[in-house]
Scaffold this active site. Structure first.
Site, mmCIF file in Angstrom:
data_model
loop_
_atom_site.group_PDB
_atom_site.id
_atom_site.type_symbol
_atom_site.label_atom_id
_atom_site.label_comp_id
_atom_site.label_asym_id
_atom_site.label_seq_id
_atom_site.Cartn_x
_atom_site.Cartn_y
_atom_site.Cartn_z
ATOM 1 N N LYS A 265 0.793 -1.834 -0.483
ATOM 2 C CA LYS A 265 0.111 0.068 -0.311
ATOM 3 C C LYS A 265 1.013 1.160 0.145
ATOM 4 O O LYS A 265 2.361 0.925 0.061
ATOM 5 C CB LYS A 265 -1.300 -0.165 1.182
ATOM 6 N N TYR B 41 14.253 31.122 8.450
ATOM 7 C CA TYR B 41 13.314 31.706 8.385
ATOM 8 C C TYR B 41 13.354 31.456 10.157
ATOM 9 O O TYR B 41 13.468 30.822 10.727
ATOM 10 C CB TYR B 41 11.632 30.860 7.949
HETATM 11 C C1 LIG Z 1 -3.474 -4.997 7.954
HETATM 12 C C2 LIG Z 1 -2.309 -4.265 8.137
HETATM 13 N N1 LIG Z 1 -1.587 -5.471 7.722
HETATM 14 C C3 LIG Z 1 0.073 -5.309 7.392
HETATM 15 C C4 LIG Z 1 0.986 -4.388 7.933
HETATM 16 C C5 LIG Z 1 1.307 -4.339 7.626
HETATM 17 O O1 LIG Z 1 2.368 -3.655 8.699
HETATM 18 P P1 LIG Z 1 4.144 -3.284 8.685
HETATM 19 O O2 LIG Z 1 4.057 -2.392 8.064
HETATM 20 O O3 LIG Z 1 4.414 -3.303 10.593
HETATM 21 O O4 LIG Z 1 4.846 -4.971 8.266
HETATM 22 C C6 LIG Z 1 -0.380 -2.706 8.093
HETATM 23 C C7 LIG Z 1 0.397 -1.638 8.031
HETATM 24 O O5 LIG Z 1 0.205 -0.677 8.365
HETATM 25 C C8 LIG Z 1 -1.794 -2.724 7.845
HETATM 26 O O6 LIG Z 1 -2.317 -1.994 7.996
#
Ligand SMILES: Cc1ncc(COP(=O)(O)O)c(C=O)c1O
Length: 368
Positions: free
Chosen positions: A35, A262
């Site tokens: 993602k 700044y």
């Molecule tokens: C539902 C779910 N599964 C897996 C992951 C992966 O987590 P990680 O990057 O800590 O392995 C995430 C990350 O946000 C998640 O929301």
């Protein structure tokens, strides 16, 4: 010439994917979490490379990401961790996306739309065991399992999952409680569904520290990108494969007690050289690194001085320097044997490597 850029090394992802595949028990599948543009690494590149090394499952947050994964991996299983909206049913079905079910009403609405479209959707049930985010409350499983399965006449429920809020060795009881609730809820759901379900719970931290919670699959995200390996007893040591770079745009000498940036929050302590780099918070350089972070120039760490502005940032090059305008500056990555990775940068910015990686917005250069 780009003002700043991200260099990705997909072969290192290939290495990471293989490492997990070979190191996990054969029956444990890996759901590769890609993602947010593969945590800022480039989704299509990540999916293609992971697939080349045997990856079969991917997870994303949004439908548009799932569609992008489908284009890059025609045969993969794609789990949508986020909202599967009833109006999106034609797309979800056309792209063969595995949807997450969050409530009985959600299951009913998805199923009704699927029925109207004369199609079926594969689904995994998302159970909330203590994250307090999306999902059906594990404790109420006895009440919702029956109506959920009944509501999903046009759904094929094939899996059940949950997500840890924390897996910390000094407070392992918190994760143990989540794992216990998950085991119970999954067993109830399996009994009512009348089939064996694919069960998955752990992401990077659980995968690294608690092999007993592998269940049928694990969902690593940050581990695929080379982070989350610092614990001494971590199971896997993966390689980071994104480097973020810019160049010295200007070098100039400033007198002692000269304000920089700044509001002049930083004043030079001695006469010396500063460098201006062409990257700022609009490119995702965390503003909390103002007078706190470091970058690499010629393999040496140099402090960020003054406030990071939208497009430019000042660094201290010291009282003497061999640096020249146009020289490469590393924000995340390696240079002349020195490295500066996102977890260290995150500590200076008082955040997590996830945010450093996903915030970096510069264009990509892909290297073999
Ligand atoms: C539902 C779910 N599964 C897996 C992951 C992966 O987590 P990680 O990057 O800590 O392995 C995430 C990350 O946000 C998640 O929301």
């Amino acid at each position: 010439m780009l003002p700043s850029w991200k260099e990705v090394f997909p072969d290192r992802l290939g290495h990471n994917v293989q490492l997990l595949k070979q190191g996990l028990p054969a029956q444990v599948r890996v759901i590769h979490v890609v993602k947010s543009d593969a945590y800022g690494h480039g989704l299509t590149t990540a999916v293609r490379e992971a697939t080349r090394h045997g990856a079969e499952w991917f997870a994303v947050a949004h439908l548009h990401e799932a569609v992008e994964v489908r284009a890059a991996a025609p045969d993969a299983h794609i789990l949508l961790l986020g909202a599967a909206r009833p109006l999106d049913v034609p797309h979800l079905a056309a792209h063969r996306i595995v949807c997450s079910l969050f409530s009985v009403e959600h299951a009913q609405a998805l199923s009704d739309h699927a029925g109207r479209e004369h199609t079926r959707l594969e689904c995994h049930v998302k159970v909330d065991t203590g994250m307090g985010r999306l999902g059906l409350m594990a404790e109420g499983c006895g009440q919702w399992a029956d109506p959920l399965i009944a509501a999903g006449r046009h759904l094929d429920v094939t899996g059940v999952y949950s997500h840890f809020a924390m897996v910390e060795p000094h407070r392992i009881d918190v994760a143990e409680r989540q794992a216990g609730l998950f085991t119970e809820a999954a067993a109830t759901l399996e009994r009512i569904a009348g089939i064996r379900l694919m069960k998955h719970l752990g992401s990077t931290r659980a995968l690294q520290l608690k092999p007993e919670w592998d269940f049928d699959a694990v969902r690593p995200g940050i581990l695929l990108y080379g982070y989350g390996c610092s614990e001494v007893d971590a199971r896997f040591r993966t390689l980071p494969w994104l480097e973020w770079k810019t160049r010295l745009l200007q070098i100039k000498r400033l007198p002692s007690d000269c304000p920089v940036g700044y509001y002049g929050t930083y004043r030079t302590r001695h006469a010396g050289w500063i460098g201006i780099i062409e990257v700022g918070y609009a490119d995702g350089l965390h503003r909390a690194l103002s007078s706190r972070g470091y970058v690499l120039v010629a393999g040496q760490r140099h402090p960020v001085i003054g406030r990071i502005s939208m497009n430019w940032t000042a660094i201290d090059l010291g009282s003497k320097t061999d640096a020249a305008e146009g020289d490469e500056v590393v924000l995340v990555g390696t240079q002349k044997g020195q490295h500066l990775w996102a977890d260290e940068v995150a500590r200076w910015a008082r955040t997590i490597p996830y945010e450093i990686l996903t915030a970096a917005r510069s264009p990509f250069i892909t290297l073999a």
